[in-house]
Write an enzyme that holds these catalytic residues in place. Structure first.
Site, PDB file in Angstrom:
ATOM      1  N   VAL A 203       5.127  -4.018  -5.603  1.00 15.25           N
ATOM      2  CA  VAL A 203       3.726  -4.029  -5.143  1.00 15.25           C
ATOM      3  C   VAL A 203       3.731  -4.175  -3.623  1.00 15.25           C
ATOM      4  O   VAL A 203       4.263  -5.161  -3.110  1.00 15.25           O
ATOM      5  CB  VAL A 203       2.954  -5.259  -5.700  1.00 15.25           C
ATOM      6  CG1 VAL A 203       1.469  -5.140  -5.390  1.00 15.25           C
ATOM      7  CG2 VAL A 203       3.179  -5.452  -7.188  1.00 15.25           C
ATOM      8  N   HIS A 204       3.201  -3.202  -2.917  1.00 20.57           N
ATOM      9  CA  HIS A 204       3.122  -3.373  -1.462  1.00 20.57           C
ATOM     10  C   HIS A 204       1.913  -2.714  -0.818  1.00 20.57           C
ATOM     11  O   HIS A 204       1.627  -2.959   0.348  1.00 20.57           O
ATOM     12  CB  HIS A 204       4.401  -2.853  -0.784  1.00 20.57           C
ATOM     13  CG  HIS A 204       4.428  -1.361  -0.655  1.00 20.57           C
ATOM     14  ND1 HIS A 204       4.791  -0.542  -1.692  1.00 20.57           N
ATOM     15  CD2 HIS A 204       4.103  -0.542   0.377  1.00 20.57           C
ATOM     16  CE1 HIS A 204       4.706   0.718  -1.295  1.00 20.57           C
ATOM     17  NE2 HIS A 204       4.289   0.745  -0.049  1.00 20.57           N
ATOM     18  N   ARG A 205       1.188  -1.862  -1.556  1.00 22.50           N
ATOM     19  CA  ARG A 205       0.050  -1.135  -0.971  1.00 22.50           C
ATOM     20  C   ARG A 205      -0.996  -2.088  -0.425  1.00 22.50           C
ATOM     21  O   ARG A 205      -1.335  -3.080  -1.090  1.00 22.50           O
ATOM     22  CB  ARG A 205      -0.663  -0.310  -2.032  1.00 22.50           C
ATOM     23  CG  ARG A 205       0.036   0.866  -2.488  1.00 22.50           C
ATOM     24  CD  ARG A 205      -0.257   2.087  -1.667  1.00 22.50           C
ATOM     25  NE  ARG A 205       0.825   2.997  -1.940  1.00 22.50           N
ATOM     26  CZ  ARG A 205       1.388   3.789  -1.069  1.00 22.50           C
ATOM     27  NH1 ARG A 205       0.961   3.812   0.180  1.00 22.50           N
ATOM     28  NH2 ARG A 205       2.363   4.580  -1.408  1.00 22.50           N
ATOM     29  N   ARG A 236       5.192  -8.312   3.176  1.00 27.31           N
ATOM     30  CA  ARG A 236       3.741  -8.589   3.268  1.00 27.31           C
ATOM     31  C   ARG A 236       3.211  -9.127   1.940  1.00 27.31           C
ATOM     32  O   ARG A 236       2.343  -9.994   1.920  1.00 27.31           O
ATOM     33  CB  ARG A 236       2.959  -7.359   3.725  1.00 27.31           C
ATOM     34  CG  ARG A 236       2.875  -6.212   2.753  1.00 27.31           C
ATOM     35  CD  ARG A 236       1.466  -5.828   2.369  1.00 27.31           C
ATOM     36  NE  ARG A 236       0.609  -5.411   3.466  1.00 27.31           N
ATOM     37  CZ  ARG A 236       0.406  -4.170   3.837  1.00 27.31           C
ATOM     38  NH1 ARG A 236       1.047  -3.201   3.226  1.00 27.31           N
ATOM     39  NH2 ARG A 236      -0.448  -3.876   4.783  1.00 27.31           N
TER      40      ARG A 236
END
Ligand code: UD1
Length: 357
Positions: A203-205, A236
């Site tokens: 998950v990074h969007r 992030r």
């Protein structure tokens, strides 16, 4: 030809690896790293593992808001392009480094080759969508991975310079896939995994990390899955999970960001992958691993039509139901994005261009 290739973010190092090799057989390549990704495991590990030449220029731009990051790249890239005066500039994908590279080159009247042209999510809230559209409209060569992307460019009035070349990530997989597969056994031992009995997730969007509700729902869904989940976390996302105090399920094993080879190995052994990454949707397809995409739209629509990828968004019930329905491995698997000769085709196309010298 003298060609400047511009990279900056993790997926671009992977895409540049096969093209750089092919390009250097016939031409002079200068590699520019914007510094968009800078942590060792987000950047240098790829250069080491993929045997890539060290960048000729490291611009050291780093993180920041989109305007500041893209803006800071422009003069730095412009200075390099003015000094090197290349015959062409290559940019990859849809990151801020892609747009900055294309814009700096176009302003200097240098022809731009865009690898992965013609992809669209039709969601202008995604920073990547803005980058894709603008880069395509600035480019001389539009190197599209599939017929669908060629048609999309035609709909936007771009007919000149479009070539369907396949997906450069097939080349990368062919180049490095065997070494990656050899790592699975050791990884399975290290993380006590049984092949085909665990899930892999990423998950990074921005839409999933910046939106607290989305991140809560996704992490909650991972914790409710029926098998162990391996979750290599983008920095992030890691920061956001900590900031928001999101509890991670006992079945979820958080790892640092993985290099290309370990990521491919972990993917190969997974029962199913849950991701919001574009690249992983395709890699899953190539490795015949069912994919559950944690978004409501995708640019890689062919993987969905083929039945190997399902858009599940961020609703936990929908995610769990989609994982439960993952396709059987005997689902037909058509060749969607070429044969791994994309780098060669691109070099042929560029080589046919008259240079100024
Ligand atoms: C970028 C691309 C995205 C691509 C992704 C691959 C844009 C708009 N997005 O997103 O399309 O899928 O790369 O990973 O270009 N950070 C670190 N260390 C690093 C890099 C980033 O800690 O080495 C953290 C920083 O807090 C930074 C945040 O990650 O602010 C976001 O990084 P950024 O490069 O802006 O975007 P990505 O989310 O990585």
């Amino acid at each position: 030809m003298k060609v400047v290739s511009i990279v900056g973010a993790r997926p671009q190092f992977i895409k540049a690896s096969p093209l750089s090799r092919e390009l250097r057989l016939r031409h002079h390549e200068i590699l520019v790293h914007t510094g968009q990704h800078y942590d060792h495991e987000m950047s240098d590990v790829f250069f080491e593992e993929l045997d890539m030449p060290a960048p000729d220029y490291r611009l050291g731009i780093g993180s920041g808001p989109h305007g500041a990051q893209t803006g800071a790249m422009l003069p730095a890239i412009e200075t390099v392009l003015q000094k090197e005066a290349p015959d062409a500039v290559i940019v990859y994908g849809d990151t801020n480094s892609t747009l900055a590279g294309a814009l700096a080159a176009a302003k200097l009247h240098l022809p731009v080759a865009h690898v992965e042209a013609g992809l669209r999510s039709f969601n202008r809230r995604m920073p990547e969508e803005i980058n894709r559209v603008l880069t395509d409209h600035l480019s001389t060569w539009l190197l599209a991975p599939s017929e669908v992307s060629r048609q999309q460019l035609a709909q936007e009035g771009i007919l000149q310079g479009v070539h369907v070349v396949g997906d450069i990530m097939v080349d990368a997989l062919q180049l490095h896939g065997t070494r990656a597969a050899a790592r699975l056994e050791a990884l399975a031992r290290r993380y006590q995994l049984q092949g085909g009995m665990y899930y892999l997730a990423t998950v990074h969007r921005a839409e999933n990390t910046d939106e607290a509700g989305n991140l809560h729902r996704i992490v909650g869904a991972l914790g409710a899955l029926d098998r162990p989940v391996i979750l290599p976390l983008h920095p992030r996302t890691e920061k956001r999970v900590a900031e928001l105090g999101i509890a991670i399920g006992a079945n979820v094993r958080v790892l640092a960001p993985q290099g290309y080879l370990d990521m491919l190995a972990l993917l190969r052994g997974a029962a199913c992958v849950l991701t919001d990454s574009g690249g992983i949707q395709k890699e899953a397809y190539y490795l015949r691993v069912p994919c559950v995409t944690l978004r409501n739209e995708t640019e890689w629509v062919e993987t969905v039509s083929a039945g190997w990828n399902t858009l599940a968004g961020t609703d936990p019930e929908r995610i769990l139901a989609t994982v439960a329905r993952c396709p059987a491995p005997n689902t037909p698997h058509p060749d969607l994005y070429g044969d791994g000769m994309t780098a060669r085709r691109i070099v042929e196309i560029l080589s046919a261009f008259p240079t100024r010298s």
